[in-house]
Write a protein that holds these residues in place. Structure first.
Motif, PDB file in Angstrom:
ATOM      1  N   LEU A  78      -0.456  -7.892  -4.199  1.00  0.00           N
ATOM      2  CA  LEU A  78      -1.092  -6.827  -4.973  1.00  0.00           C
ATOM      3  C   LEU A  78      -0.619  -5.461  -4.505  1.00  0.00           C
ATOM      4  N   THR A  79      -0.615  -4.510  -5.431  1.00  0.00           N
ATOM      5  CA  THR A  79      -0.310  -3.134  -5.054  1.00  0.00           C
ATOM      6  C   THR A  79      -1.610  -2.354  -5.121  1.00  0.00           C
ATOM      7  N   THR A  80      -1.727  -1.370  -4.276  1.00  0.00           N
ATOM      8  CA  THR A  80      -2.928  -0.554  -4.318  1.00  0.00           C
ATOM      9  C   THR A  80      -2.671   0.775  -3.631  1.00  0.00           C
ATOM     10  N   HIS A  81      -3.455   1.771  -4.017  1.00  0.00           N
ATOM     11  CA  HIS A  81      -3.430   2.980  -3.208  1.00  0.00           C
ATOM     12  C   HIS A  81      -4.833   3.236  -2.644  1.00  0.00           C
ATOM     13  N   TYR A  82      -5.674   2.186  -2.729  1.00  0.00           N
ATOM     14  CA  TYR A  82      -6.998   2.288  -2.110  1.00  0.00           C
ATOM     15  C   TYR A  82      -6.981   1.599  -0.741  1.00  0.00           C
ATOM     16  N   MET A  83      -7.205   2.415   0.315  1.00  0.00           N
ATOM     17  CA  MET A  83      -7.258   1.894   1.684  1.00  0.00           C
ATOM     18  C   MET A  83      -8.235   0.746   1.834  1.00  0.00           C
ATOM     19  N   LEU A 115       0.852  -1.183   0.000  1.00  0.00           N
ATOM     20  CA  LEU A 115       0.000   0.000   0.000  1.00  0.00           C
ATOM     21  C   LEU A 115       0.888   1.233   0.000  1.00  0.00           C
ATOM     22  N   GLY A 116       0.562   2.168  -0.864  1.00  0.00           N
ATOM     23  CA  GLY A 116       1.346   3.391  -0.891  1.00  0.00           C
ATOM     24  C   GLY A 116       0.844   4.311  -1.974  1.00  0.00           C
ATOM     25  N   PRO A 117       1.248   5.578  -1.936  1.00  0.00           N
ATOM     26  CA  PRO A 117       0.782   6.523  -2.947  1.00  0.00           C
ATOM     27  C   PRO A 117       1.418   6.228  -4.305  1.00  0.00           C
ATOM     28  N   ASP A 175       6.577   3.939   0.918  1.00  0.00           N
ATOM     29  CA  ASP A 175       6.625   5.341   0.493  1.00  0.00           C
ATOM     30  C   ASP A 175       8.071   5.686   0.159  1.00  0.00           C
ATOM     31  N   HIS A 176       8.277   6.458  -0.901  1.00  0.00           N
ATOM     32  CA  HIS A 176       9.622   6.839  -1.343  1.00  0.00           C
ATOM     33  C   HIS A 176      10.562   5.634  -1.440  1.00  0.00           C
ATOM     34  N   GLY A 177      10.035   4.522  -1.957  1.00  0.00           N
ATOM     35  CA  GLY A 177      10.881   3.352  -2.201  1.00  0.00           C
ATOM     36  C   GLY A 177      11.288   2.574  -0.968  1.00  0.00           C
TER      37      GLY A 177
END
Lengths: 283, 316
Positions: B194-199, B40-42, B213-215
């Motif tokens: 999975l990757t997501t930016h949805y909480m 999870l991350g932006p 965040d920031h790698g």
């Protein structure tokens, strides 16, 4: 366990070859579904070219002197049709490579990224590109086979074709077809997808017109700089190769030089194409 | 615990160019088999780059990734047999029908004709695509196309399925259908990363999460544990008329049983507390004397966790 699977090279090769044939099968399915557009694409250019230059124009001039076509026909011995037969087959071979590899790649790299799933096959990435060259070569051979009867039967003056060595013809046809695929791969990976439309003007038209398609290479002897200059054009060796194999009477380059240069350009363009492909799919 | 199915060690990826960018900056990740694991991350946090490296489509600058024990950099072609991928974009083969997309994928992975045909039929049925088998991918809605991509990705029975932003661009209904499809994979023993930016997606779907965040990975745990780290199961935001004696109120509120923490926020106070009968009434009664204007009740979310860790909103 899965870790051990890849350690045995026979198992690894079995995995690779199944993936390779899977890709070939997919391409074959797509091609058989599009057989009519494929034939139209292959046949239209030579059909109209032959119709206008070897049927309509000779009738218009009635074979009168002063007609450039009549002069060329005379120079060729067996008529312009005899010059065109190998040339148009060369164009069909070359263009199949562009249409089968370069144009789809431009679309797949640019818009759709469809290539991603095929790149995820259990196969080294280079082999995915080699498959494209292979399948394109099959299309080139079919294209050459479609053009032959057109170029043989349409011209109003008889075409003088004679195959003295089937081995030489088959070798040239195979090398030329693979070379066309490698050229397509090089163009498809080096040219930015949005500029792919430009390659017709910048690459295809020049290499065709300066590719000894409409005249034998030997006939350029009066324009020495051009005769030397066109040697960097791989299409020259495809045209001359077909000429040496099918219509040797019109004069052609030495056969050994044709084969050597076809091999040289095949190796060079495959190498450039594979590097370009890897650069495009890996970041 | 058994050996992790996805084992990432010291992963770094620097994109060289005019301005070189460090997309991944030392990630260690160990995903146990059988889980649905979320990154999870932006946007731009390095999630997609991490997945690209793990799925052999990018070469790391440093570090290693092993999938089911196979080093993906040393043996990419073989590692792919254990990997299924659904990338961010629709990469369906547009020259092939829905059924052919799955069928040829099976063939690439060495399934014999009859086996591939059977597997295709089974997946079309499982993902409710049978009635669209002869359609071309262009004719599918976003939700159906996504389901087909998942069906295709697991056709060769990979050990791990990577989903990159699986719900990007999906309508809420298709998103729920996709979640169900992914949850169904648990029964097949497929580990999902999975990757997501949805909480909500991370919360709803994942057994474990790494917030990135920031790698870099900031924290890694179960969604419940991450939310619990906030220090309460209820958050009361008190909006006050003016800021009269808020220091006294802050101290008083802390004496209420069940309140774990009181923080000053813009225009009032935030009370973190454990769920307890009567607690809200006590808070309101106490705050009322100091001029309570409004009160909002929320439960801690992954969003709160992210803000606490980075000081910014996830969607920024």
């Amino acid at each position: 366990m899965s870790t051990d699977v890849g350690k045995r090279s026979d198992v690894r090769w079995a995995i690779y070859s199944l993936a390779f044939f899977g890709l070939m099968q997919r391409d074959l399915r797509v091609l058989t579904r599009e057989v009519v557009p494929f034939v139209i694409r292959v046949a239209m250019n030579p059909l109209l070219f032959l119709f206008v230059f070897t049927y309509v124009m000779p009738h218009m001039t009635g074979g009168s002197k002063g007609s450039p076509v009549a002069n060329m026909a005379a120079a060729g011995g067996g008529g312009f049709g005899t010059i065109l037969l190998p040339g148009l087959m060369a164009v069909a071979i070359m263009f199949s490579g562009i249409a089968a590899v370069a144009l789809p790649l431009a679309q797949e790299f640019g818009v759709t990224r469809e290539i991603d799933d095929r790149v995820m096959c259990p196969l080294p990435i280079g082999a995915v590109a080699i498959e494209k060259i292979f399948f394109s070569a099959i299309q080139s051979i079919i294209a050459a086979a479609v053009v032959f009867p057109l170029a043989y039967y349409i011209p109003s003056t008889p075409v003088l074709a004679h195959v003295s060595s089937w081995w030489f013809l088959i070798t040239v046809l195979l090398l030329a077809s693979l070379l066309a695929g490698a050229l397509g791969l090089t163009i498809g990976t080096l040219v930015q997808p949005k500029q792919i439309g430009l390659i017709f003007g910048v690459v295809i038209v020049p290499i065709t017109f300066l590719g000894c398609v409409y005249y034998p290479w030997a006939a350029l002897k009066s324009i020495k700089w051009l005769q030397i200059g066109v040697l960097i054009n791989p299409i020259v060796y495809i045209s001359e190769g077909m000429r040496a194999a099918l219509t040797p009477a019109t004069g052609h380059m030495p056969e050994s030089m044709i084969l050597a240069m076809l091999l040289f350009f095949l190796a060079l363009l495959t190498w450039i194409g594979l590097r370009g492909f890897a650069r495009r799919v890996l970041s | 615990m058994s050996e992790p199915i996805v084992d990432i060690l010291g992963l770094r990826k620097v994109y060289n160019g005019k301005n070189s960018v460090t997309a991944v900056d030392g990630i260690d990740l160990h995903v146990p088999s059988g889980l649905i694991y979320g990154l999870l991350g932006p946007n731009g946090a390095g999630k997609t780059t991490t997945i690209s490296i793990a799925t052999t489509r990018a070469i790391p600058t440093a570090g290693s990734v092993r999938i089911a024990g196979i080093d993906v950099v040393a043996h990419p072609a073989l590692a792919r047999r254990s990997i299924g991928v659904v990338p961010q974009f629709n990469t369906l083969d547009r020259s092939c029908t829905v059924a052919e997309n799955i069928y040829f994928h099976c063939r690439y992975f060495g399934l014999a004709k009859t086996e591939a045909t059977a597997r295709t039929a089974q997946l079309l049925d499982q993902f409710r695509l049978s009635d669209r088998a002869a359609a071309y991918p262009q004719a599918l809605s976003g939700g159906l196309a996504q389901r087909l991509q998942i069906a295709r990705a697991i056709a060769h029975r990979p050990r791990v399925l990577f989903l990159d932003e699986p719900s990007a661009g999906l309508d809420p209904q298709s998103r729920i259908a996709m979640w169900e499809a992914v949850q169904g994979l648990r029964g097949e023993g497929i580990t999902v990363v999975l990757t997501t930016h949805y909480m909500e997606e991370a919360d709803e779907l994942c057994d474990r999460l790494a917030i990135i965040d920031h790698g870099k990975i900031l924290i890694e745990d179960t969604p419940a544990a991450l939310k619990a780290s906030i220090g309460g199961d209820k958050i009361y935001d008190l909006r006050m008329c003016g800021v009269r004696d808020s220091g006294i109120l802050e101290r008083n509120l802390q004496t209420i049983e069940g309140v774990t923490r009181v923080e000053v926020i813009d225009g009032g106070l935030r009370v973190l507390a454990r769920a307890k009968d009567g607690l809200l009434a006590n808070v309101v009664t106490m705050a009322n004397e100091f001029g309570l204007r409004d009160l909002t009740t929320t439960e801690p979310s992954l969003e709160t966790v992210f803000i606490r860790l980075t000081g910014r909103d996830l969607r920024e």
